[in-house]
Design an enzyme around this catalytic site. Structure first.
Site, PDB file in Angstrom:
ATOM      1  N   ARG A 118       0.804  -1.224   0.000  1.00 13.67           N
ATOM      2  CA  ARG A 118       0.000   0.000   0.000  1.00 13.67           C
ATOM      3  C   ARG A 118       0.837   1.274   0.000  1.00 13.67           C
ATOM      4  NH1 ARG A 118      -2.902  -3.499   3.426  1.00 13.67           N
ATOM      5  NH2 ARG A 118      -4.897  -4.155   2.513  1.00 13.67           N
ATOM      6  N   LYS A 140       1.671  11.263 -10.323  1.00 13.46           N
ATOM      7  CA  LYS A 140       0.762  10.395 -11.066  1.00 13.46           C
ATOM      8  C   LYS A 140       1.514   9.141 -11.487  1.00 13.46           C
ATOM      9  CE  LYS A 140      -2.774  13.199 -13.341  1.00 13.46           C
ATOM     10  NZ  LYS A 140      -3.310  13.614 -14.661  1.00 13.46           N
ATOM     11  N   GLU A 182       5.580  18.803 -24.246  1.00 15.63           N
ATOM     12  CA  GLU A 182       5.055  19.061 -22.911  1.00 15.63           C
ATOM     13  C   GLU A 182       5.566  20.389 -22.353  1.00 15.63           C
ATOM     14  OE1 GLU A 182       2.788  17.571 -21.231  1.00 15.63           O
ATOM     15  OE2 GLU A 182       2.641  15.500 -21.926  1.00 15.63           O
ATOM     16  N   LYS A 223       4.486  22.883 -13.405  1.00 12.90           N
ATOM     17  CA  LYS A 223       3.829  21.680 -12.891  1.00 12.90           C
ATOM     18  C   LYS A 223       3.867  21.638 -11.372  1.00 12.90           C
ATOM     19  CE  LYS A 223       3.036  16.851 -13.703  1.00 12.90           C
ATOM     20  NZ  LYS A 223       3.259  15.683 -14.569  1.00 12.90           N
ATOM     21  N   GLU A 233      -6.068  16.152  -8.800  1.00 17.17           N
ATOM     22  CA  GLU A 233      -6.770  16.582 -10.004  1.00 17.17           C
ATOM     23  C   GLU A 233      -8.252  16.836  -9.745  1.00 17.17           C
ATOM     24  OE1 GLU A 233      -5.189  15.360 -14.142  1.00 17.17           O
ATOM     25  OE2 GLU A 233      -6.944  14.125 -13.812  1.00 17.17           O
ATOM     26  N   ARG A 237      -5.507  21.018 -11.507  1.00 13.70           N
ATOM     27  CA  ARG A 237      -4.494  20.167 -12.135  1.00 13.70           C
ATOM     28  C   ARG A 237      -4.907  19.716 -13.536  1.00 13.70           C
ATOM     29  NH1 ARG A 237      -0.733  15.406  -9.463  1.00 13.70           N
ATOM     30  NH2 ARG A 237       0.272  14.808 -11.416  1.00 13.70           N
ATOM     31  N   ASN A 241      -3.456  18.742 -18.559  1.00 15.72           N
ATOM     32  CA  ASN A 241      -3.879  17.812 -19.602  1.00 15.72           C
ATOM     33  C   ASN A 241      -4.225  18.519 -20.902  1.00 15.72           C
ATOM     34  OD1 ASN A 241      -3.760  15.253 -18.232  1.00 15.72           O
ATOM     35  ND2 ASN A 241      -5.495  15.935 -17.003  1.00 15.72           N
ATOM     36  N   HIS A 244      -4.266  16.645 -24.202  1.00 21.24           N
ATOM     37  CA  HIS A 244      -4.106  15.220 -23.922  1.00 21.24           C
ATOM     38  C   HIS A 244      -5.334  14.370 -24.245  1.00 21.24           C
ATOM     39  CE1 HIS A 244      -0.463  16.570 -22.093  1.00 21.24           C
ATOM     40  NE2 HIS A 244      -0.168  15.393 -21.581  1.00 21.24           N
ATOM     41  N   HIS A 248      -4.251  11.139 -26.139  1.00 23.00           N
ATOM     42  CA  HIS A 248      -4.391   9.773 -25.617  1.00 23.00           C
ATOM     43  C   HIS A 248      -5.207   8.907 -26.564  1.00 23.00           C
ATOM     44  CE1 HIS A 248      -3.489  10.955 -21.155  1.00 23.00           C
ATOM     45  NE2 HIS A 248      -2.395  10.819 -21.882  1.00 23.00           N
ATOM     46  N   HIS A 260       4.525   9.893 -27.183  1.00 23.66           N
ATOM     47  CA  HIS A 260       3.549  10.657 -26.415  1.00 23.66           C
ATOM     48  C   HIS A 260       3.606  12.143 -26.780  1.00 23.66           C
ATOM     49  CE1 HIS A 260       1.011  11.974 -23.129  1.00 23.66           C
ATOM     50  NE2 HIS A 260       1.968  12.775 -22.705  1.00 23.66           N
TER      51      HIS A 260
END
Length: 361
Positions: A118, A140, A182, A223, A233, A237, A241, A244, A248, A260
């Site tokens: 965990r 992330k 990015e 960032k 998010e 946040r 994206n 994106h 994606h 990417h």
């Protein structure tokens, strides 16, 4: 800019940026650790061995594991294999993971750390521009499944991020440029000085010069500020994206054969075209997207062979599984101006298709 830049992400961890900072990696492993799992991309084997040697010298037991290349690393099968390695080596909750490689490696390494017992510490050592400015920073983590990219994952801030700019010296030019997508994204949504610096493509892609380190540091700063305010998010946040949603979809439909950053470049042009059709921005800002990205050698159009309608249907279905979607409502990060992000919810289907036609080669 000084030789080494340290950017603090909230009250949680540091991002260390500079040449020759690899020797600081082991020092970032939290006190109390007895073992470290070092996962690495294929091209980072020598670097991983160097970190393992430093770990052993400091009294840590180092276990080194090679990962598949690029997105092939981000699968449930690879995660299961690494969990077994951790179990066999007796890793406890006070031990740590070190991930050495590009964005796929840091995503996978972070996910394994987040899920083992965990959550154990992870030190991210990104080796690409994309990894340094995006994947390794922000906490992330995730893996891909056939239905979409990063649909399984966790928020798990690292113990530290160490960006040794010397690792970029062997990075292929195409991968360096892809990472700059990015960076440019951060220029459009926040720090417009980035766009000014990136306007000189020779300087922006010179790993020995002063401009690229500044671009990386500025993108990390953008960032860091966003993540510190909204780790999970919940709102702000989402601006990270930008571009994106369509990107994606491109990656998924192509079987992750696109870089990417290349997909993000086209994705930014797509959402700029969509924003113009929604009356949020003018043609000039759309053109600025194309010029900024093309000057760095990035794609701004999506090539379609065969039936465009069939391809659009596949992309539209993939966008429907985007993490920003709420119910059946597509939500995009858009712009109302340079450095002024907003959200565009539920655009008309005809508008979505029209924007696709505008970026279709």
């Amino acid at each position: 800019m000084s030789d080494t830049t340290v950017i603090r992400v909230g009250d949680d961890y540091d991002v260390i940026i500079g040449n020759g900072v690899l020797d600081q990696v082991v020092a970032q492993v939290p006190d109390g650790a007895q073992r470290v799992l070092i996962v690495h991309a294929p091209v980072m084997a020598d670097t991983a061995r160097r970190i393992a040697s430093a770990a052993a010298d400091s009294g840590l037991q180092a276990v080194v594991e090679l990962l598949p290349d690029a997105e092939a690393a981000k699968t449930a099968d690879v995660a299961v294999r690494l969990w077994s390695v951790l179990a066999d080596a007796g890793f406890t909750r006070t031990d740590a993971v070190i991930a050495v490689g590009g964005g796929a490696t840091t995503d996978l390494g972070g996910f394994v750390a987040a899920t083992w017992l965990r959550g154990v510490a992870v030190v991210q050592v990104p080796s690409t521009v994309l990894g340094m400015v995006d994947a390794a920073v922000g906490g992330k983590t995730g893996i891909n499944i056939p239905e979409g990219k990063n649909l399984v994952g966790s928020f798990h801030p690292p113990a530290a991020v160490v960006c040794d700019l010397d690792l970029l010296r062997t990075l292929p030019q195409a991968d360096l440029a892809a990472g700059l997508a990015e960076v440019v994204k951060c220029g459009f949504i926040s720090d417009t000085r980035i766009l000014e610096l990136a306007a000189d493509p020779v300087a922006a892609t010179d790993v020995s010069g002063a401009v690229l380190p500044e671009l990386i540091a500025r993108a990390v700063q953008v960032k860091a500020e966003v993540v510190a305010a909204d780790l999970k998010e919940a709102g702000l946040r989402e601006i990270l994206n930008y571009g994106h949603t369509f990107a994606h979809a491109i990656e998924q439909v192509s079987g992750f054969s696109w870089r990417h950053g290349d997909a993000v470049a086209v994705g930014m042009v797509y959402v700029a075209e969509l924003s113009r059709r929604a009356g949020l921005i003018g043609e000039g800002l759309v053109d600025q997207h194309r010029k900024a990205l093309q000057s760095l050698g990035l794609p701004t159009a999506y090539p379609v062979d065969g039936d465009a309608g069939e391809r659009w249907s596949a992309l539209r279905a993939a966008m429907g599984r985007d993490k920003k979607t709420r119910g059946s409502t597509l939500r995009f990060v858009a712009l109302t101006g340079l450095g002024a992000p907003t959200r565009l919810s539920g655009p008309d289907e005809a508008m979505l298709r029209d924007a696709f036609d505008a970026v279709r080669a």
